[in-house]
Design a protein around this motif. Structure first.
Motif, PDB file in Angstrom:
ATOM      1  N   VAL A  15      15.798  20.578  11.849  1.00 38.35           N
ATOM      2  CA  VAL A  15      15.512  21.976  12.180  1.00 38.35           C
ATOM      3  C   VAL A  15      15.301  22.103  13.680  1.00 38.35           C
ATOM      4  N   GLU A  16      15.861  23.160  14.249  1.00 38.91           N
ATOM      5  CA  GLU A  16      15.565  23.568  15.619  1.00 38.91           C
ATOM      6  C   GLU A  16      14.981  24.972  15.567  1.00 38.91           C
ATOM      7  N   VAL A  17      14.047  25.289  16.456  1.00 37.25           N
ATOM      8  CA  VAL A  17      13.462  26.624  16.462  1.00 37.25           C
ATOM      9  C   VAL A  17      13.563  27.240  17.846  1.00 37.25           C
ATOM     10  N   GLN A  18      13.769  28.534  17.847  1.00 32.94           N
ATOM     11  CA  GLN A  18      13.797  29.277  19.101  1.00 32.94           C
ATOM     12  C   GLN A  18      12.436  29.913  19.349  1.00 32.94           C
ATOM     13  N   ILE A  19      11.927  29.694  20.545  1.00 35.66           N
ATOM     14  CA  ILE A  19      10.674  30.297  20.983  1.00 35.66           C
ATOM     15  C   ILE A  19      11.048  31.490  21.855  1.00 35.66           C
ATOM     16  N   GLU A  20      10.883  32.686  21.314  1.00 38.44           N
ATOM     17  CA  GLU A  20      11.379  33.874  22.021  1.00 38.44           C
ATOM     18  C   GLU A  20      10.517  35.112  21.802  1.00 38.44           C
ATOM     19  N   THR A  21       9.235  34.865  21.516  1.00 43.98           N
ATOM     20  CA  THR A  21       8.273  35.955  21.424  1.00 43.98           C
ATOM     21  C   THR A  21       6.974  35.514  22.085  1.00 43.98           C
ATOM     22  N   ALA A  22       6.121  36.495  22.363  1.00 46.30           N
ATOM     23  CA  ALA A  22       4.813  36.170  22.933  1.00 46.30           C
ATOM     24  C   ALA A  22       4.028  35.280  21.975  1.00 46.30           C
ATOM     25  N   ALA A  23       4.067  35.597  20.674  1.00 43.88           N
ATOM     26  CA  ALA A  23       3.350  34.775  19.695  1.00 43.88           C
ATOM     27  C   ALA A  23       3.916  33.361  19.666  1.00 43.88           C
ATOM     28  N   GLY A  24       5.233  33.233  19.784  1.00 44.19           N
ATOM     29  CA  GLY A  24       5.849  31.916  19.780  1.00 44.19           C
ATOM     30  C   GLY A  24       5.377  31.052  20.928  1.00 44.19           C
ATOM     31  N   MET A  79      18.969  26.243  12.617  1.00 40.45           N
ATOM     32  CA  MET A  79      18.195  26.829  13.699  1.00 40.45           C
ATOM     33  C   MET A  79      17.489  28.091  13.209  1.00 40.45           C
ATOM     34  N   LEU A  80      16.194  28.124  13.457  1.00 42.42           N
ATOM     35  CA  LEU A  80      15.378  29.277  13.095  1.00 42.42           C
ATOM     36  C   LEU A  80      15.091  30.100  14.334  1.00 42.42           C
ATOM     37  N   PRO A  81      15.534  31.350  14.394  1.00 41.93           N
ATOM     38  CA  PRO A  81      15.223  32.189  15.553  1.00 41.93           C
ATOM     39  C   PRO A  81      13.822  32.789  15.445  1.00 41.93           C
ATOM     40  N   LEU A 103      12.940  22.468  20.394  1.00 36.86           N
ATOM     41  CA  LEU A 103      12.441  23.799  20.739  1.00 36.86           C
ATOM     42  C   LEU A 103      13.405  24.401  21.748  1.00 36.86           C
ATOM     43  N   ILE A 104      13.720  25.687  21.572  1.00 32.17           N
ATOM     44  CA  ILE A 104      14.722  26.342  22.408  1.00 32.17           C
ATOM     45  C   ILE A 104      14.141  27.643  22.946  1.00 32.17           C
ATOM     46  N   PHE A 105      14.222  27.838  24.245  1.00 32.57           N
ATOM     47  CA  PHE A 105      13.713  29.057  24.869  1.00 32.57           C
ATOM     48  C   PHE A 105      14.732  30.182  24.706  1.00 32.57           C
ATOM     49  N   GLY A 106      14.254  31.348  24.241  1.00 36.91           N
ATOM     50  CA  GLY A 106      15.102  32.536  24.128  1.00 36.91           C
ATOM     51  C   GLY A 106      14.644  33.597  25.112  1.00 36.91           C
ATOM     52  N   PRO A 107      15.165  33.605  26.338  1.00 38.43           N
ATOM     53  CA  PRO A 107      14.628  34.491  27.379  1.00 38.43           C
ATOM     54  C   PRO A 107      14.859  35.976  27.135  1.00 38.43           C
ATOM     55  N   PHE A 116      34.559  18.538  13.271  1.00 40.39           N
ATOM     56  CA  PHE A 116      33.759  18.821  14.457  1.00 40.39           C
ATOM     57  C   PHE A 116      33.726  17.641  15.429  1.00 40.39           C
ATOM     58  N   GLY A 117      34.352  16.538  15.065  1.00 40.19           N
ATOM     59  CA  GLY A 117      34.292  15.366  15.928  1.00 40.19           C
ATOM     60  C   GLY A 117      32.856  14.880  16.043  1.00 40.19           C
ATOM     61  N   GLY A 118      32.452  14.548  17.245  1.00 40.12           N
ATOM     62  CA  GLY A 118      31.079  14.101  17.460  1.00 40.12           C
ATOM     63  C   GLY A 118      30.108  15.223  17.750  1.00 40.12           C
ATOM     64  N   ARG A 119      30.559  16.459  17.674  1.00 39.91           N
ATOM     65  CA  ARG A 119      29.681  17.597  17.990  1.00 39.91           C
ATOM     66  C   ARG A 119      28.670  17.836  16.871  1.00 39.91           C
ATOM     67  N   LEU A 120      27.457  18.153  17.260  1.00 37.72           N
ATOM     68  CA  LEU A 120      26.454  18.510  16.272  1.00 37.72           C
ATOM     69  C   LEU A 120      26.842  19.821  15.606  1.00 37.72           C
ATOM     70  N   ARG A 121      26.662  19.877  14.296  1.00 39.47           N
ATOM     71  CA  ARG A 121      26.986  21.074  13.516  1.00 39.47           C
ATOM     72  C   ARG A 121      25.677  21.817  13.228  1.00 39.47           C
ATOM     73  N   VAL A 122      25.545  23.001  13.824  1.00 40.84           N
ATOM     74  CA  VAL A 122      24.302  23.766  13.760  1.00 40.84           C
ATOM     75  C   VAL A 122      24.596  25.156  13.210  1.00 40.84           C
ATOM     76  N   VAL A 123      23.722  25.650  12.352  1.00 41.07           N
ATOM     77  CA  VAL A 123      23.819  27.026  11.855  1.00 41.07           C
ATOM     78  C   VAL A 123      22.540  27.756  12.228  1.00 41.07           C
ATOM     79  N   ARG A 124      22.710  28.880  12.946  1.00 43.21           N
ATOM     80  CA  ARG A 124      21.532  29.707  13.245  1.00 43.21           C
ATOM     81  C   ARG A 124      21.374  30.756  12.154  1.00 43.21           C
ATOM     82  N   LEU A 125      20.240  30.705  11.485  1.00 40.28           N
ATOM     83  CA  LEU A 125      19.916  31.658  10.432  1.00 40.28           C
ATOM     84  C   LEU A 125      19.587  33.024  11.015  1.00 40.28           C
ATOM     85  N   ASN A 126      19.593  34.018  10.163  1.00 40.05           N
ATOM     86  CA  ASN A 126      18.983  35.284  10.536  1.00 40.05           C
ATOM     87  C   ASN A 126      17.466  35.117  10.529  1.00 40.05           C
ATOM     88  N   GLY A 127      16.783  36.022  11.182  1.00 42.17           N
ATOM     89  CA  GLY A 127      15.331  35.929  11.292  1.00 42.17           C
ATOM     90  C   GLY A 127      14.634  36.071   9.950  1.00 42.17           C
TER      91      GLY A 127
END
Length: 307
Positions: free
Chosen positions: A129-138, A97-99, A155-159, A61-72
């Motif tokens: 860990v990174e998390v996606q904020i993509e609900t009203a509760a979030g 990454m947690l969606p 924190l990552i916005f999921g529009p 991956f070189g210098g790129r961050l290696r990220v895996v987004r899980l299922n919910g």
């Protein structure tokens, strides 16, 4: 507090498509996100998980961050995603990454599983860990989510999912449309600024969501400038052709770097000559100006290290 890692751009790759993974790890993205969630059809979930493990163990991956987004966490796949990927390739993974994080307990559940797997493996690495904020509760719980775990890095916005959950009609994800034109303000401001402020309060990165149209680079550039103006560090990308625009928008412009250097130089000159007041180009330089200059130069140094 300035986040330690540079993450201007995240390139999402459907993990069941091996040829796309191979291309992504050669891209100019700061982070490659191997996606097990929305981009993967139900019947391909197991294949995608195997591809993630293969990519982490076989590809460079070189210098790129290696990220895996899980299922919910509301699916039957999430816990197996985490356990199998971490057991097979955890030492090669930078971030999980947690969606659709709705509350602090969601982050803490992931933290607990990670801690158990790492302990069983005898691993000395603490995966972030990174998390996606993509609900009203979030959005409503984002302050508690941001403080939920020392492993948390972003924190990552999921529009798209946020719009669906909040029942806000949109035409295309990440693009301002007819409903935005009619609204006397920015419909997304509260959610986006809440994420930025929660992230900054806890020393986290914050990233904006994707821009769906692939044939409108001017629109992408505009939305990226808006995100940077709000304080975001970077943006999700769904195609490699978006990366150059996004990386450029979240990089320090030459005039910004030059101004920051001039501010610091003026401060040093004032200290050397014993002057209490600092001015530059006819304007007073106060403590806030100095802190902003230091942030700019720190980020510029991060960018230089990735070249």
């Amino acid at each position: 507090m300035i986040p330690a890692r540079l993450e201007r751009s995240q390139l999402y790759v459907p993990a069941h498509l091996w040829h796309m993974i191979e291309k992504a790890v050669m891209s100019p993205a700061d982070a490659v996100v191997l996606d097990l969630e929305d981009a993967v059809p139900l019947e391909e979930k197991i294949t995608a998980r195997a591809n993630v493990i293969r990519a982490l163990t076989e590809l460079e991956f070189g210098g790129r961050l290696r990220v895996v987004r899980l299922n919910g966490l509301d699916t039957p796949f999430a816990y197996r995603d985490l356990i199998e990927v971490m057991e097979a390739a955890g030492e090669r993974l930078d971030l999980l990454m947690l969606p659709k994080a709705n509350a602090a307990r969601d982050v803490q559940f992931v933290e607990t599983l990670l801690t158990q797997v790492e302990a069983a493996q005898g691993s000395s690495q603490a995966t972030g860990v990174e998390v996606q904020i993509e609900t009203a509760a979030g959005v409503l719980n984002v302050r508690e989510i941001a403080a939920a775990s020392p492993r948390l890095e972003a924190l990552i916005f999921g529009p798209g999912d946020f719009a669906a959950n909040a029942q806000m009609p949109i035409e295309h994800i990440g693009e301002r449309g007819a409903y935005d034109a009619d609204y006397p303000g920015d419909r997304w401001h509260h959610a986006m600024q809440s994420i930025v402020l929660a992230a900054r309060a806890h020393g986290l990165r914050c990233l904006d969501g994707p821009y769906a149209p692939l044939d409108n680079p001017d629109g992408l550039a505009r939305m990226t400038r808006i995100a940077r103006g709000l304080g975001f560090d970077g943006k999700q990308c769904i195609h490699p052709r978006q990366l150059d625009v996004v990386n450029a928008a979240f990089s320090q412009r030459p005039e910004e770097v030059a101004h920051a250097q001039a501010v610091i130089a003026a401060l040093r000159e004032a200290e050397e000559t014993g002057r209490g007041a600092v001015s530059l180009e006819g304007r007073m330089v106060d403590a806030a100006s100095i802190r902003m200059a230091q942030v700019t130069l720190h980020r510029y140094a991060q960018e230089r290290r990735t070249l």
